[in-house]
Design an enzyme around this catalytic site. Sequence first.
Site, mmCIF file in Angstrom:
data_model
loop_
_atom_site.group_PDB
_atom_site.id
_atom_site.type_symbol
_atom_site.label_atom_id
_atom_site.label_comp_id
_atom_site.label_asym_id
_atom_site.label_seq_id
_atom_site.Cartn_x
_atom_site.Cartn_y
_atom_site.Cartn_z
ATOM 1 N N SER A 297 -23.176 29.267 0.322
ATOM 2 C CA SER A 297 -22.854 30.375 -0.572
ATOM 3 C C SER A 297 -24.218 31.374 -0.413
ATOM 4 O O SER A 297 -23.947 32.540 -0.051
ATOM 5 C CB SER A 297 -22.802 30.099 -2.087
ATOM 6 O OG SER A 297 -21.533 29.703 -1.942
ATOM 7 N N ARG B 276 -24.770 35.264 1.829
ATOM 8 C CA ARG B 276 -25.494 36.270 0.884
ATOM 9 C C ARG B 276 -26.714 36.427 1.590
ATOM 10 O O ARG B 276 -27.092 37.629 1.645
ATOM 11 C CB ARG B 276 -25.368 36.013 -0.506
ATOM 12 C CG ARG B 276 -24.154 35.959 -1.066
ATOM 13 C CD ARG B 276 -24.044 35.271 -2.481
ATOM 14 N NE ARG B 276 -22.928 35.037 -3.191
ATOM 15 C CZ ARG B 276 -21.802 34.615 -3.059
ATOM 16 N NH1 ARG B 276 -21.853 33.411 -1.839
ATOM 17 N NH2 ARG B 276 -20.657 34.494 -3.722
ATOM 18 N N GLY C 13 -13.679 32.069 4.563
ATOM 19 C CA GLY C 13 -13.161 32.988 3.608
ATOM 20 C C GLY C 13 -14.165 33.799 2.880
ATOM 21 O O GLY C 13 -14.024 35.022 2.668
ATOM 22 N N ARG D 289 -4.884 32.724 4.661
ATOM 23 C CA ARG D 289 -5.035 32.836 3.131
ATOM 24 C C ARG D 289 -5.030 34.167 2.779
ATOM 25 O O ARG D 289 -5.025 35.269 3.473
ATOM 26 C CB ARG D 289 -6.509 32.286 3.293
ATOM 27 C CG ARG D 289 -6.802 30.823 3.501
ATOM 28 C CD ARG D 289 -8.401 30.294 3.631
ATOM 29 N NE ARG D 289 -8.773 30.237 2.267
ATOM 30 C CZ ARG D 289 -10.067 30.325 1.952
ATOM 31 N NH1 ARG D 289 -10.890 29.818 3.023
ATOM 32 N NH2 ARG D 289 -10.463 29.964 0.620
ATOM 33 N N ASP E 147 -15.312 23.526 -5.166
ATOM 34 C CA ASP E 147 -15.279 22.854 -3.589
ATOM 35 C C ASP E 147 -15.362 21.329 -3.746
ATOM 36 O O ASP E 147 -15.141 20.781 -2.701
ATOM 37 C CB ASP E 147 -16.257 23.453 -2.807
ATOM 38 C CG ASP E 147 -16.034 24.763 -2.474
ATOM 39 O OD1 ASP E 147 -14.848 25.298 -2.404
ATOM 40 O OD2 ASP E 147 -16.881 25.708 -2.311
ATOM 41 N N ARG F 77 -13.698 19.924 4.313
ATOM 42 C CA ARG F 77 -13.766 19.379 3.347
ATOM 43 C C ARG F 77 -12.980 17.947 3.194
ATOM 44 O O ARG F 77 -13.255 16.910 2.617
ATOM 45 C CB ARG F 77 -13.960 20.007 1.902
ATOM 46 C CG ARG F 77 -15.016 21.081 1.804
ATOM 47 C CD ARG F 77 -15.369 21.375 0.444
ATOM 48 N NE ARG F 77 -16.213 22.762 0.738
ATOM 49 C CZ ARG F 77 -17.562 22.970 0.688
ATOM 50 N NH1 ARG F 77 -18.229 21.720 1.034
ATOM 51 N NH2 ARG F 77 -18.030 23.978 1.012
#
Length: 444
Positions: free
Chosen positions: A23, A27, A94, A122, A321, A397
């Site tokens: 994440s 960013r 995503g 999605r 997650d 995952r």
Amino acid sequence: MQPLISRAIKTLSGNVEVPGDKSISHRSAIFGLLCVGETKITHMLESEDVLNSLHAARALGALVDKIDDQWIIKGACNGALLEPDHRLDFGNSGTGCRLFMGLLGTYDFPSTFIGDASLSSRPMNRILDPLQLFGTQILAQQRDGRLPITIRGPEFAAPIKYRVPMASAQVKSAVLLAGLNAPGITQVVEPVMTRDHTEKMLAGFGANIEINTDKYGARSIELEGQCVLNGCDIHVPGDPSSAAFLIVAGLIVPDSRITVRNVLMNPTRTGLITTLLEMDANIEIMDQRLSGGEELADLVVNSSELKGVTVPGERSASMIDEYPILAVAAAFADGKTTMLDVGELRVKESDRLRAVADGLGANGVDFVEGEDFLIINGNPGNSGMGGGFVKTHHDHRIAMSFLIMGMATEKPVTVDDGNIIATSFPQFLQLIEELGADIGQTST
Ligand code: S3P
């Protein structure tokens, strides 16, 4: 597709560091693109997902370079992004897709978003809906808000107030990023706190942002648009969502003791650790410290006799997650583990509730799957467990979770594709083998 087989091992030991947080890495690419000057990033996750975000940053005007182990991004500046001359391909991601879609939603040029089979299935309406309030036009989309999607921002965007209808850091972040190119204050309200990396990085890069939480726990984030963001140095902490696989391996393989260093311990990300501790996991949290505004710790994990617990719905955002790997831990626990309010798992890289349930079933684990809950009846003796062939459905995952399961089941566990792991954790096999795993290629 590369099938992999994971066989039981006697023990795991060692001291490792997981790659940078996914994440924060996405960013970092985005804020590097938006800044004035340079952003220097170390310990960046170099997975397929993040590399796609770096490609997108380049396409929008950033200069991206890597010198030794440092990524250097020369920004194009908030408000001054360039029109991309090709479609932006986010592969499996995503997060990359939704955050860039938000960002570009207030730019007056067309941009087209594409992805792999998983991403193309999605839902993107959760981003398109708030963008339309800013004045964004949807020029093309597949059925019901699926990729490929082409959008065009308005000539003059209006700031909006938006209450995020589901617990989603991606939606919150997309709206805030869109607000960066609108004049005035954009306000986002989230009913449940989700990971707050976007807010932290906005503040760190110099945006004017104000956050208030009401007595019911709803967070209001107000951001002043059209600000100047200044380049920063970022050291990305270890990804707790990647560490999760090693942690559960250390718990379920007998006679194990492993250390995972420099793990991000931001409270919006530690729901799995809380849950495992409630399950009687022996995890020592060492040297808790602050680095670059984020909490870090070293985690020492010892094999444990786990017990089943109920995971409350309020915790789901902080471990969203981690449910697939929690399901693996629960399969070895004494008693019943109940996971509540996990309907969002149905719209992840795969329908994760279904994929986890199918994988458990294939390996002889008893479960009950509901529309938004999962109950697992653990088998602490592990008798008869394993031997299954698990379909990953393009979901990294799912692949990693069931390879971890095979490290402690009576019979080996096979997953249909190990290549997909590179989307988030390219070093997974190397690290887990360093600790003692026995995972190999297979043709079935
Ligand atoms: C992420 C938010 C979560 C998470 C994803 C990363 C982010 O998604 O599942 O892996 O970096 O903002 P949602 O916002 O859909 O919950």
